[in-house]
Scaffold this active site. Structure first.
Site, PDB file in Angstrom:
ATOM      1  N   ARG A 189       0.879  -1.182   0.000  1.00 55.98           N
ATOM      2  CA  ARG A 189       0.000   0.000   0.000  1.00 55.98           C
ATOM      3  C   ARG A 189       0.907   1.221   0.000  1.00 55.98           C
ATOM      4  O   ARG A 189       1.666   1.440   0.952  1.00 55.98           O
ATOM      5  CB  ARG A 189      -0.913   0.012   1.230  1.00 55.98           C
ATOM      6  N   HIS A 249      -7.246   0.439  -6.541  1.00 51.22           N
ATOM      7  CA  HIS A 249      -7.400  -0.450  -5.379  1.00 51.22           C
ATOM      8  C   HIS A 249      -8.004  -1.773  -5.882  1.00 51.22           C
ATOM      9  O   HIS A 249      -9.161  -2.091  -5.596  1.00 51.22           O
ATOM     10  CB  HIS A 249      -8.310   0.235  -4.352  1.00 51.22           C
ATOM     11  N   GLN A 253      -9.884  -4.316  -3.586  1.00 49.53           N
ATOM     12  CA  GLN A 253     -11.226  -3.886  -3.182  1.00 49.53           C
ATOM     13  C   GLN A 253     -12.250  -4.271  -4.247  1.00 49.53           C
ATOM     14  O   GLN A 253     -13.325  -4.786  -3.937  1.00 49.53           O
ATOM     15  CB  GLN A 253     -11.220  -2.361  -2.973  1.00 49.53           C
ATOM     16  N   ASP A 271     -17.714   6.382  -1.551  1.00 58.64           N
ATOM     17  CA  ASP A 271     -16.456   6.323  -0.794  1.00 58.64           C
ATOM     18  C   ASP A 271     -16.236   7.720  -0.210  1.00 58.64           C
ATOM     19  O   ASP A 271     -16.975   8.673  -0.544  1.00 58.64           O
ATOM     20  CB  ASP A 271     -15.305   5.918  -1.749  1.00 58.64           C
ATOM     21  N   CYS A 319     -16.502   1.010   0.477  1.00 59.58           N
ATOM     22  CA  CYS A 319     -15.282   0.230   0.750  1.00 59.58           C
ATOM     23  C   CYS A 319     -14.864   0.333   2.205  1.00 59.58           C
ATOM     24  O   CYS A 319     -14.149  -0.537   2.697  1.00 59.58           O
ATOM     25  CB  CYS A 319     -14.159   0.698  -0.173  1.00 59.58           C
ATOM     26  N   ARG A 370     -13.334  -9.110   1.416  1.00 61.50           N
ATOM     27  CA  ARG A 370     -11.938  -8.783   1.094  1.00 61.50           C
ATOM     28  C   ARG A 370     -11.057 -10.003   1.344  1.00 61.50           C
ATOM     29  O   ARG A 370     -10.178 -10.326   0.548  1.00 61.50           O
ATOM     30  CB  ARG A 370     -11.450  -7.614   1.969  1.00 61.50           C
TER      31      ARG A 370
HETATM   32  N1   CP Z   1     -11.266  -0.652   2.210  1.00 64.10           N
HETATM   33  C1   CP Z   1     -10.008  -0.673   2.660  1.00 64.10           C
HETATM   34  O1   CP Z   1      -9.037  -0.849   1.909  1.00 64.10           O
HETATM   35  O2   CP Z   1      -9.892  -0.536   4.007  1.00 64.10           O
HETATM   36  P1   CP Z   1      -8.538  -0.275   4.793  1.00 64.10           P
HETATM   37  O3   CP Z   1      -8.021   1.062   4.367  1.00 64.10           O
HETATM   38  O4   CP Z   1      -8.917  -0.307   6.255  1.00 64.10           O
HETATM   39  O5   CP Z   1      -7.558  -1.356   4.457  1.00 64.10           O
HETATM   40  N1  NVA Z   2     -10.367   6.330  -1.430  1.00 65.63           N
HETATM   41  C1  NVA Z   2      -9.945   5.937  -0.092  1.00 65.63           C
HETATM   42  C2  NVA Z   2     -10.095   4.468   0.070  1.00 65.63           C
HETATM   43  C3  NVA Z   2      -9.700   3.910   1.409  1.00 65.63           C
HETATM   44  C4  NVA Z   2      -9.836   2.420   1.480  1.00 65.63           C
HETATM   45  C5  NVA Z   2      -8.509   6.377   0.138  1.00 65.63           C
HETATM   46  O1  NVA Z   2      -7.682   6.221  -0.781  1.00 65.63           O
HETATM   47  O2  NVA Z   2      -8.205   6.871   1.209  1.00 65.63           O
END
Ligand code: CP
Ligand code: NVA
Length: 308
Positions: free
Chosen positions: A105, A132, A135, A226, A266, A294
């Site tokens: 990440r 992502h 997701q 989101d 998400c 997930r």
């Molecule tokens: N939806 C998602 O990726 O959640 P986290 O940021 O908690 O991993």
């Molecule tokens: N769009 C959000 C998703 C988090 C899972 C972000 O990137 O923070």
């Protein structure tokens, strides 16, 4: 030995491979519900680099890997000093000599691309500013479980055309689903992004861009939103909160969708902003099922990538 594959976006899979990943995920989930946890990745090790916060992604990969008989380790930015204590190239070459797969990440998509270019084991994007994909795997699994297939299901994305939306569009294109994107001007996908996301489009795929969320949700059976301020966009918060206000998913917006529509997010959600309590806590909400998918979806991906 399997050929080396990196999954930085869903487009890194062929359509039939994406279908295989989802099929394995469904099998693994069915086993899990019967109390079975076949050790399909016995002794394999997953490295997990996180430059941003996470609950779902980290826990689902870690729990999933343990269920499959493997192990995992969390490598947080402040501990490995990626690009500071040591170059991305050296971290990638050393780490990939010791583990079987790496999920990453990252703040910047380019870092994952650079990292993957030196890795000798599969690298999986666990969220970047651009996409992502993990997701979207869980989202499509959740929608298929609800409606049986993607035929006759229109998905309405309401809010920012962000990383989560980008992967959802890719998934819809590859699986032949219908999606409408409702985002305000200035926060919409560019033509170049649309071309990239829909490169592997299949029959049945349709995409529409409608600025008005009330029009977008008509005849939709999935309403998905989101946060308005993603991780890394904190300095734009005040501006974004004002612009996205008309895009809140509340009961009056849900009332314009199909009567059997479900609500997805998400997570994490900012209750009272992009979604109200009454919607996220309603009978139509599937956010917890979606989050728990997930783990099943990623197990499908890990098995597809790593099983001997
Ligand atoms: N939806 C998602 O990726 O959640 P986290 O940021 O908690 O991993
Ligand atoms: N769009 C959000 C998703 C988090 C899972 C972000 O990137 O923070």
């Amino acid at each position: 030995m399997k050929p080396l594959r990196h999954i930085l976006s869903l487009n890194d899979l062929e359509v039939s491979e994406l279908q295989d990943v989802l099929r394995i995920a469904e099998e693994i989930k069915a086993d899990y519900k019967r109390g079975l946890r076949p050790k399909r990745l016995d002794g394999k090790v997953l490295g997990m680099i996180f430059e941003k916060m996470s609950l779902r992604t980290r826990v689902s990969f870690e729990a999933g890997m343990t269920h499959l008989g493997g192990g995992s380790m969390l490598l947080e930015e402040q501990h490995i000093g990626l690009g500071k204590r040591e170059s991305v190239k050296d971290v990638s070459r050393v780490l990939s000599s010791m583990v079987d797969c790496i999920v990453f990440r990252a703040k910047h998509h380019e870092t994952v691309q650079e990292f993957a270019s030196y890795s000798t084991v599969p690298v999986v994007n666990a969220l970047t500013d651009v996409s992502h994909p993990c997701q979207a795997l869980a989202d499509m699994l959740t929608i298929k479980e609800e409606f049986g297939s993607f035929d006759d299901v229109k998905i309405a994305w309401v809010g920012d055309s962000n990383n989560v939306a980008a992967s959802l569009v890719e998934a819809c294109a590859m699986l032949g689903a219908k999606i409408v994107i409702a985002s305000p001007k200035g926060y919409q996908f560019t033509n170049e992004q649309i071309e990239q996301m829909t490169a592997k489009r299949q029959p049945g795929f349709e995409i529409e861009f409608i600025e008005d969320p009330r029009v977008a949700v008509e005849n939709a059976r999935v309403i998905y939103t989101d946060v308005w301020v993603s991780m890394g966009q904190e300095s734009e918060e005040q501006k974004r909160l004002a612009i996205f206000k008309p895009y809140q998913v509340n009961s009056s917006l849900m009332a314009l969708a199909c009567p059997d529509a479900i609500f997805l997010h998400c997570l994490p959600a900012r209750r009272g902003l992009e979604v109200t309590d009454e919607v996220i806590d309603s009978k139509q909400s599937r956010v917890v099922e979606e989050a728990s998918n997930r783990m099943h979806a990623q197990k499908g991906l890990l098995v597809w990538l790593l099983e001997d």
